[in-house]
Scaffold this motif. Structure first.
Motif, mmCIF file in Angstrom:
data_model
loop_
_atom_site.group_PDB
_atom_site.id
_atom_site.type_symbol
_atom_site.label_atom_id
_atom_site.label_comp_id
_atom_site.label_asym_id
_atom_site.label_seq_id
_atom_site.Cartn_x
_atom_site.Cartn_y
_atom_site.Cartn_z
ATOM 1 N N THR A 1 0.850 -1.197 0.000
ATOM 2 C CA THR A 1 0.000 0.000 0.000
ATOM 3 C C THR A 1 0.884 1.245 0.000
ATOM 4 O O THR A 1 2.064 1.208 0.369
ATOM 5 C CB THR A 1 -0.910 0.031 1.241
ATOM 6 O OG1 THR A 1 -0.098 -0.028 2.422
ATOM 7 C CG2 THR A 1 -1.877 -1.145 1.236
ATOM 8 N N SER A 2 0.304 2.349 -0.403
ATOM 9 C CA SER A 2 0.998 3.639 -0.406
ATOM 10 C C SER A 2 -0.001 4.744 -0.133
ATOM 11 O O SER A 2 -1.209 4.584 -0.379
ATOM 12 C CB SER A 2 1.708 3.885 -1.742
ATOM 13 O OG SER A 2 0.777 3.911 -2.799
ATOM 14 N N LEU A 3 0.484 5.856 0.385
ATOM 15 C CA LEU A 3 -0.370 6.998 0.702
ATOM 16 C C LEU A 3 0.121 8.215 -0.068
ATOM 17 O O LEU A 3 1.293 8.592 0.018
ATOM 18 C CB LEU A 3 -0.348 7.279 2.202
ATOM 19 C CG LEU A 3 -1.310 8.366 2.696
ATOM 20 C CD1 LEU A 3 -2.755 7.906 2.545
ATOM 21 C CD2 LEU A 3 -1.015 8.718 4.157
ATOM 22 N N LEU A 4 -0.771 8.827 -0.831
ATOM 23 C CA LEU A 4 -0.450 10.016 -1.619
ATOM 24 C C LEU A 4 -1.093 11.225 -0.959
ATOM 25 O O LEU A 4 -2.301 11.264 -0.746
ATOM 26 C CB LEU A 4 -0.973 9.864 -3.052
ATOM 27 C CG LEU A 4 -0.776 11.072 -3.974
ATOM 28 C CD1 LEU A 4 0.700 11.364 -4.188
ATOM 29 C CD2 LEU A 4 -1.478 10.842 -5.313
ATOM 30 N N LEU A 5 -0.249 12.212 -0.626
ATOM 31 C CA LEU A 5 -0.727 13.443 -0.002
ATOM 32 C C LEU A 5 -0.713 14.550 -1.049
ATOM 33 O O LEU A 5 0.328 14.833 -1.653
ATOM 34 C CB LEU A 5 0.173 13.809 1.173
ATOM 35 C CG LEU A 5 -0.366 14.841 2.172
ATOM 36 C CD1 LEU A 5 -1.574 14.297 2.905
ATOM 37 C CD2 LEU A 5 0.730 15.225 3.169
ATOM 38 N N LYS A 6 -1.865 15.170 -1.271
ATOM 39 C CA LYS A 6 -1.989 16.234 -2.269
ATOM 40 C C LYS A 6 -2.501 17.504 -1.594
ATOM 41 O O LYS A 6 -3.437 17.459 -0.799
ATOM 42 C CB LYS A 6 -2.930 15.810 -3.400
ATOM 43 C CG LYS A 6 -2.434 14.597 -4.165
ATOM 44 C CD LYS A 6 -3.218 14.365 -5.454
ATOM 45 C CE LYS A 6 -4.642 13.909 -5.180
ATOM 46 N NZ LYS A 6 -5.340 13.576 -6.445
#
Length: 321
Positions: free
Chosen positions: A73-78
């Motif tokens: 899994t990965s988390l993308l912060l925008k």
């Protein structure tokens, strides 16, 4: 025997047809349970507030509440500007594999211009599939007070030159190198430069100067003249003030009576310094570029003046010849 073989073959074919029908209709399914995640909460805090930028810490709480298989899994912060709607920053962090029932706490740091507000979104992916998202907003960063100590200036170097030695007093010119390590042009701060005898702590001299406005990543030299008794050791202190608060300090050392270690002996002794030998009465001034151009010109008349004189001589010859 033949009838039994035919009958077995028919039963086998029939079972195969039933199996295929059951698989196609969904009666027999994969025992792999689909993964489901939830971004339960998001927190935001200001770690550091400068004059033009703010460092934010965004904490995202992720829960995997269903799914037996473990995939990356990965988390993308925008980050979007609330005023323009444009994407300002995006950062992605890999989380690895999460187990069913596990809660993951992820902290990410952001450095943003201290203007207006931002819409911050966290998007969770399993492999390349989006699984969940969360959102938090921050407003009015303009009004966030800057840390008092954050002026962006550092005292990077000091040089000392003896200008005059007279009646046991030494006039020392001190060059102070001030570097702006911030992201915008600095303000013009007051700075107190003082020279103190190293052992007794007695103040020999002090001068107030201005740092001036310094561009980002630029270094300027501010020079001061200080007078002190000869044959002592001194600490030169530079204190930069922001209104009534000291926000930066720097130190340099002037040793007019240094100690040296005696070779092969467990002792030290002072070394006599003839300060007048280091006296700098003057230095050549830098010549502007235009002056260099004039100095490099060929002696005599210029080409334009020579041409004018030749034409004048020709006209006079025609008139009086």
């Amino acid at each position: 025997m033949g009838k039994y073989s035919v009958k077995s073959s028919r039963i086998l074919i029939l079972m195969s047809i039933i199996f295929l029908f059951a698989s196609g209709s969904g009666c027999i399914r994969s025992f792999e349970e689909e993964s489901y995640y939830s971004i339960r909460d998001m927190d935001i805090s200001a770690d550091h507030a400068g004059t033009s930028f703010v460092d934010l810490n965004v904490t995202t709480y992720i829960e995997k509440y269903q799914g037996d298989t473990e995939k990356n899994t990965s988390l993308l912060l925008k980050v979007y500007s609330t005023e323009s709607g444009l994407l300002e920053v995006k950062e992605q962090v890999n989380l690895g594999k999460l187990k069913k029932g596990e809660t993951k706490i992820v902290s990410q740091s952001l450095s943003l211009p201290k203007t207006g507000g931002y819409d911050i979104r966290s998007v969770l992916f399993e492999e390349d599939i989006q699984k969940s998202s969360g959102e938090i907003k921050v407003y009015n960063l303009d009004y966030l007070p800057a840390d008092v100590q954050d002026i962006g200036l550092e005292i990077s170097e000091m040089d000392f030159k003896v200008r005059k030695v007279e009646d046991g007093k030494v006039l020392v010119e001190s060059d102070i190198y001030i570097t702006n390590e911030g992201r915008e042009t600095s303000s013009d701060f007051r700075a107190l430069v003082k020279v103190r005898e190293m052992d007794a702590g007695l103040l020999a001299d002090k001068v107030w100067i201005q740092t001036g406005e310094i561009k980002p990543e630029a270094t300027v030299i501010r020079s001061v003249n200080l007078t002190m008794p000869d044959q002592y050791n001194y600490i030169l202190e530079v204190l930069i003030w922001n209104n009534d608060t000291i926000v930066r300090r720097g130190e340099g050392y002037i040793r007019l009576n240094p100690e040296i270690e005696v070779k092969d002996e467990d002792a030290t002794k002072t070394r006599k310094i003839q300060t007048s030998e280091f006296e700098n009465l003057g230095e050549p001034e830098m010549v502007p570029e235009e002056d260099y151009a004039e100095e490099g010109a060929t002696p005599g008349f210029s080409l334009l003046l020579s041409a004018v004189l030749i034409c004048s001589a020709a006209i006079l010859r025609r008139r009086f010849g």
